[in-house]
Design a protein around this motif. Structure first.
Motif, PDB file in Angstrom:
ATOM      1  N   GLU A  53      47.255  45.758  55.265  1.00 43.50           N
ATOM      2  CA  GLU A  53      46.330  45.186  56.246  1.00 43.50           C
ATOM      3  C   GLU A  53      44.864  45.342  55.840  1.00 43.50           C
ATOM      4  N   PHE A  54      44.594  46.227  54.866  1.00 39.86           N
ATOM      5  CA  PHE A  54      43.223  46.475  54.430  1.00 39.86           C
ATOM      6  C   PHE A  54      42.982  46.002  53.003  1.00 39.86           C
ATOM      7  N   GLN A  55      43.932  45.276  52.428  1.00 42.35           N
ATOM      8  CA  GLN A  55      43.749  44.748  51.083  1.00 42.35           C
ATOM      9  C   GLN A  55      42.872  43.502  51.122  1.00 42.35           C
ATOM     10  N   SER A  56      42.206  43.248  50.022  1.00 38.21           N
ATOM     11  CA  SER A  56      41.319  42.074  49.861  1.00 38.21           C
ATOM     12  C   SER A  56      40.100  42.113  50.772  1.00 38.21           C
ATOM     13  N   CYS A  57      39.685  43.321  51.167  1.00 42.27           N
ATOM     14  CA  CYS A  57      38.464  43.424  51.978  1.00 42.27           C
ATOM     15  C   CYS A  57      37.530  44.510  51.444  1.00 42.27           C
ATOM     16  N   GLY A  58      37.782  44.991  50.215  1.00 42.01           N
ATOM     17  CA  GLY A  58      36.870  45.928  49.582  1.00 42.01           C
ATOM     18  C   GLY A  58      37.260  47.390  49.646  1.00 42.01           C
ATOM     19  N   VAL A  59      38.306  47.727  50.394  1.00 40.54           N
ATOM     20  CA  VAL A  59      38.710  49.134  50.526  1.00 40.54           C
ATOM     21  C   VAL A  59      39.160  49.701  49.183  1.00 40.54           C
ATOM     22  N   GLY A  60      39.986  48.953  48.472  1.00 41.62           N
ATOM     23  CA  GLY A  60      40.490  49.432  47.184  1.00 41.62           C
ATOM     24  C   GLY A  60      39.374  49.647  46.180  1.00 41.62           C
ATOM     25  N   ARG A  61      38.496  48.683  46.082  1.00 39.13           N
ATOM     26  CA  ARG A  61      37.371  48.797  45.139  1.00 39.13           C
ATOM     27  C   ARG A  61      36.486  49.989  45.507  1.00 39.13           C
ATOM     28  N   ALA A  62      36.239  50.179  46.795  1.00 39.98           N
ATOM     29  CA  ALA A  62      35.416  51.308  47.241  1.00 39.98           C
ATOM     30  C   ALA A  62      36.088  52.642  46.891  1.00 39.98           C
ATOM     31  N   LEU A  63      37.401  52.728  47.081  1.00 40.63           N
ATOM     32  CA  LEU A  63      38.117  53.958  46.734  1.00 40.63           C
ATOM     33  C   LEU A  63      38.072  54.230  45.239  1.00 40.63           C
ATOM     34  N   LEU A  64      38.309  53.197  44.427  1.00 47.35           N
ATOM     35  CA  LEU A  64      38.260  53.378  42.970  1.00 47.35           C
ATOM     36  C   LEU A  64      36.874  53.805  42.514  1.00 47.35           C
ATOM     37  N   ASP A  65      35.843  53.161  43.054  1.00 47.62           N
ATOM     38  CA  ASP A  65      34.473  53.529  42.693  1.00 47.62           C
ATOM     39  C   ASP A  65      34.157  54.951  43.139  1.00 47.62           C
TER      40      ASP A  65
END
Length: 133
Positions: A53-65
């Motif tokens: 539900e939180f994919q494709s909204c920047g959560v993953g990129r923010a976590l990786l960064d």
């Protein structure tokens, strides 16, 4: 991959021995990532997951960064590394867009270690993301 991906005891040890960053949205966990300091001076990023539900909204990129920044600032790592299943071209491409580079290093999928049973032969490919100069 069928079966349990990580045994409860192994998860407890992972949580006790490593840093786990968690993204929270309201009262829900949106994602998480583990960072492990390696003897090589690298930091390994793993157990990365984002709730669909939180994919494709920047959560993953923010976590990786955030994991990469933590590795640089707190662990003084020279780069972050991760192992990704070689059949996940879509994810490898996304990681490359996040600054990771593929390497020639591979590792077989472990068998008999309570990490699931592959439906076909699998191996991991190693990705790396250097720290900025």
């Amino acid at each position: 991959i069928d079966g349990i991906r990580i045994a409860l005891d192994d998860m407890g040890k992972t949580l006790a021995d490593n840093v786990v960053l968690v993204a929270v949205a309201g009262d829900r966990i949106a994602g998480c990532v583990k960072i492990e300091q390696l003897d090589s001076g690298e930091a390994e990023v793993g157990m990365f997951a984002v709730d669909p539900e939180f994919q494709s909204c920047g959560v993953g990129r923010a976590l990786l960064d955030a994991a990469h920044d933590f590795a640089a600032e707190v662990m003084d790592a020279k780069e972050t590394v991760m192992m990704v299943l070689d059949n996940r071209d879509d994810i490898i491409t996304w990681y490359q867009q996040c600054g990771y580079q593929t390497t020639a290093e591979t590792a077989p999928f472990p068998k008999g270690l309570n990490v699931g049973v592959p439906k076909r032969e699998l191996q991991f490919v190693r990705l790396k993301r250097p720290m900025p100069a």
